[in-house]
Design an enzyme around this catalytic site. Structure first.
Site, PDB file in Angstrom:
ATOM      1  N   ASN A 128       0.853  -1.177   0.000  1.00  0.00           N
ATOM      2  CA  ASN A 128       0.000   0.000   0.000  1.00  0.00           C
ATOM      3  C   ASN A 128       0.902   1.244   0.000  1.00  0.00           C
ATOM      4  O   ASN A 128       1.972   1.210   0.608  1.00  0.00           O
ATOM      5  CB  ASN A 128      -0.866  -0.027   1.262  1.00  0.00           C
ATOM      6  CG  ASN A 128      -2.018   0.929   1.195  1.00  0.00           C
ATOM      7  OD1 ASN A 128      -2.546   1.199   0.146  1.00  0.00           O
ATOM      8  ND2 ASN A 128      -2.408   1.433   2.351  1.00  0.00           N
TER       9      ASN A 128
ATOM     10  N   ALA B 198      -9.460  -2.139  -5.733  1.00  0.00           N
ATOM     11  CA  ALA B 198      -8.814  -2.716  -4.559  1.00  0.00           C
ATOM     12  C   ALA B 198      -7.717  -1.798  -4.047  1.00  0.00           C
ATOM     13  O   ALA B 198      -6.948  -1.229  -4.831  1.00  0.00           O
ATOM     14  CB  ALA B 198      -8.216  -4.081  -4.892  1.00  0.00           C
ATOM     15  N   CYS B 199      -7.641  -1.637  -2.721  1.00  0.00           N
ATOM     16  CA  CYS B 199      -6.584  -0.877  -2.063  1.00  0.00           C
ATOM     17  C   CYS B 199      -6.482   0.520  -2.692  1.00  0.00           C
ATOM     18  O   CYS B 199      -7.472   1.241  -2.744  1.00  0.00           O
ATOM     19  CB  CYS B 199      -5.273  -1.653  -2.129  1.00  0.00           C
ATOM     20  SG  CYS B 199      -4.027  -1.085  -0.972  1.00  0.00           S
ATOM     21  N   SER B 200      -5.314   0.918  -3.206  1.00  0.00           N
ATOM     22  CA  SER B 200      -5.223   2.247  -3.814  1.00  0.00           C
ATOM     23  C   SER B 200      -6.041   2.324  -5.092  1.00  0.00           C
ATOM     24  O   SER B 200      -6.448   3.420  -5.511  1.00  0.00           O
ATOM     25  CB  SER B 200      -3.760   2.593  -4.111  1.00  0.00           C
ATOM     26  OG  SER B 200      -3.166   1.638  -4.965  1.00  0.00           O
TER      27      SER B 200
ATOM     28  N   GLY C 269      -8.968   1.174  -5.145  1.00  0.00           N
ATOM     29  CA  GLY C 269     -10.254   1.568  -4.586  1.00  0.00           C
ATOM     30  C   GLY C 269     -10.333   3.068  -4.382  1.00  0.00           C
ATOM     31  O   GLY C 269     -11.380   3.691  -4.615  1.00  0.00           O
TER      32      GLY C 269
END
Length: 551
Positions: A18, A292-294, A296
């Site tokens: 991340n 997803a994650c960044s 997102g």
């Protein structure tokens, strides 16, 4: 004799990195100076702690100690640790030192932040000195005898190779066993669009009839997209295809220093082009967008930008382990985050033009050293085994880079919680307001996720004003996504209510046995329109997985 290495445990610990700050050598040295200063200022506390440890050592020598490793601590699984008197004493002394470290920190007059930093730094040293990491490890000695010393020769060769070619870190995976486009990212599809920033992959339908509204997934910018199309059994894309969905996935370009000026706006403009292309290909007026994650964060920002401009392109959102309301949650930046550290992180990536995923990967290894470093030290060097052939770990080591400008923006977003502040983030003249995102959303977090904690994912979901369903998977950052049906250990929590407190949500949730994938398919199907004849891909630039994934 085999290793007690558990690739699943390691995979559950990985961050898939991340875009956070990490820490520097200076941070480690500053924490050590803090320890020395505390010892000088309060010598009685330190002397008392050493005396307490010495007394525990005497009890251990007399066989009166009661220290036991944690139930999930696989380092001491060999029977010798509990049956051999010498190994018992070694283990007891180590556990006593670990307990005394907690006792010393708890009784110190350090601030809460300094206590966390001190515990982290001193634990790095204590973990390294664990008796399981020594050549006298009973499993290693048995292996040495069984192989006539060949295990030691193999271990030394691997150690030398890692020092020369892997930054001195033990390898986590046998990379020779995998091939992107072969046994990874192998679901048939085509690159149907390409711009400077991304390739758009359209997968071949696997059913004769498909939902009219397509699904588009945006992965994290600092990871390869094929986490969504890993192996045949773990491919979320393939599973969606088998359930009658039209599936598209973004494959981000791996930037170099030449792309150092790419910003959030750069990614949003590229993603908007991809969305328009998906709509043109399928004839749908809008898409179901997942991130997803960044990725997102990017998906939420894209949705907010569309909402501000009055464009109805996003029918629903699916967010995997994504946090966009930081709310001063220090864990999202790390215990070493400070204005000085944040500024240094920006300067570092600006000087290089990019944030290299390999650098951040090493940081995450240090955050979970027993799972991500020392277990491989034992397996590769002491036992002389090859690292495991594990697809998730291969993907995790196949890192990409992040443009310096975008990295700096993400640091600001995490530090200032600006994305959750209406109008604080402006993209191409458009102020973003998450409160204007009123489409339905499916938000998923992981119970043991230490990168994007599930309660922060839940808090973020409250920023969305549409009909939101939150689901809590029983795994970590990546394994919570890679949770296909068939795993008897899988479960998830569900609660239709949306209280303000994540703890209240969990208290009222129902535990459901099995994977959350079928529930998501049901939810997505209700928002994907009628069934139509499956299309034939006729505008291919090249076969999947494309070119950008190989960069």
């Amino acid at each position: 004799m085999t290793s007690s290495l558990n690739p699943d445990s390691a995979a559950d610990s990985i961050g898939g990195p991340n875009p956070i700050v990490g820490f520097r050598r200076k941070d480690l040295l500053d924490s050590l100076r803090t320890v020395i200063g505390e010892t000088i200022r309060h010598p009685q506390h330190t002397v008392g702690s050493l005396a307490h440890l010495a007394h525990a050592g005497l009890d251990i020598g007399r066989g009166k100690a009661t220290f036991t490793p944690g139930a999930k601590d696989r380092r001491f699984a060999d029977q010798a640790w509990s049956e051999n008197v010498l190994y018992q004493r070694m283990l007891q002394l180590y556990l006593a030192a670990d307990a005394e470290l907690d006792r010393w920190i708890g009784g110190s007059e350090l601030s809460t932040m300094d206590r966390e930093r001190t515990r982290f730094v001193l634990s790095l040293g204590l973990d390294a000195l664990a008796p399981s990491n020594l050549p006298t490890n009973p499993a290693a000695l048995k292996r040495f005898i069984e192989t006539g010393g060949r295990s030691a020769v193999s271990g030394i060769r691997q150690l030398v190779d890692d020092v020369l070619h892997n930054g001195g870190m033990p390898r986590q995976v046998d990379t020779n066993r995998f091939q992107v486009g072969g046994n990874l990212a192998g679901t048939p599809g085509s690159v149907v669009f390409r711009n400077e920033v991304l390739e758009l992959i359209q997968y071949e339908p696997r059913t004769e009839r498909v939902h009219a509204r397509p699904l588009l997934i945006a992965p994290p910018q600092i990871n390869k997209y094929y986490v969504f199309d890993l192996s045949e059994q773990k491919s979320l894309a393939r599973y969606a295809l088998d359930n009658g969905f039209q599936v598209f996935v973004v494959s981000w370009r791996n930037p170099t220093a030449e792309q150092r000026e790419w910003t959030l706006a750069t990614y949003l403009r590229a993603l908007e082009e991809a969305i328009d292309t998906v709509c043109d290909i399928t004839g749908s007026a809008d898409v179901n967008l997942g991130g997803a994650c960044s990725g997102g964060i990017t998906s939420v920002a894209m949705s907010a930008a569309f909402a501000a401009r009055g464009i109805a392109r996003i029918h629903s959102l699916t967010l995997f382990v994504s946090v966009f309301d930081m709310a001063a949650d220090r864990t999202l930046l790390g215990v070493f985050a400070s204005e000085e550290t944040l500024a240094a992180a920006k300067r570092h990536s600006h000087a290089k033009g990019v944030l290299d995923g390999r650098e951040l990967g090493r940081v995450f290894n240090l955050l979970r050293p027993n799972d991500l470093i020392w277990s491989y030290w034992v397996n590769n060097y002491l036992l002389g085994n090859k690292p495991p052939a594990f697809d998730v770990l291969y993907w995790n080591n196949d890192t990409t880079r992040l443009p310096a400008a975008f990295h700096g923006e993400l640091i600001d977003i995490y530090r200032d919680n600006s994305l959750a502040t209406p109008g604080a983030v402006v993209v191409d003249g458009t102020p973003l307001d998450l409160g204007k995102i009123d489409c339905d959303a499916f938000v998923m977090g992981g119970t043991t996720d230490h990168i994007t904690p599930w309660d922060a994912c839940y808090r973020s979901s409250l920023r969305l004003t549409g009909n939101v369903e939150f689901t809590l998977s029983n795994s970590g950052h990546i394994q919570s996504i890679l949770n296909p049906p068939g795993n008897p250990k899988s479960s998830y929590f569900s609660n239709p209510d949306r209280p303000e407190s994540a703890a209240d949500w969990k208290a009222g949730a129902t535990k459901v046995a099995g994977s959350w994938w079928p529930r998501w398919m049901e939810w997505l199907g209700e928002r994907s329109g009628d069934f139509v004849d499956a299309p034939i891909i006729d505008a291919a630039l090249e076969a999947a997985p494309g070119s950008y994934v190989r960069g």
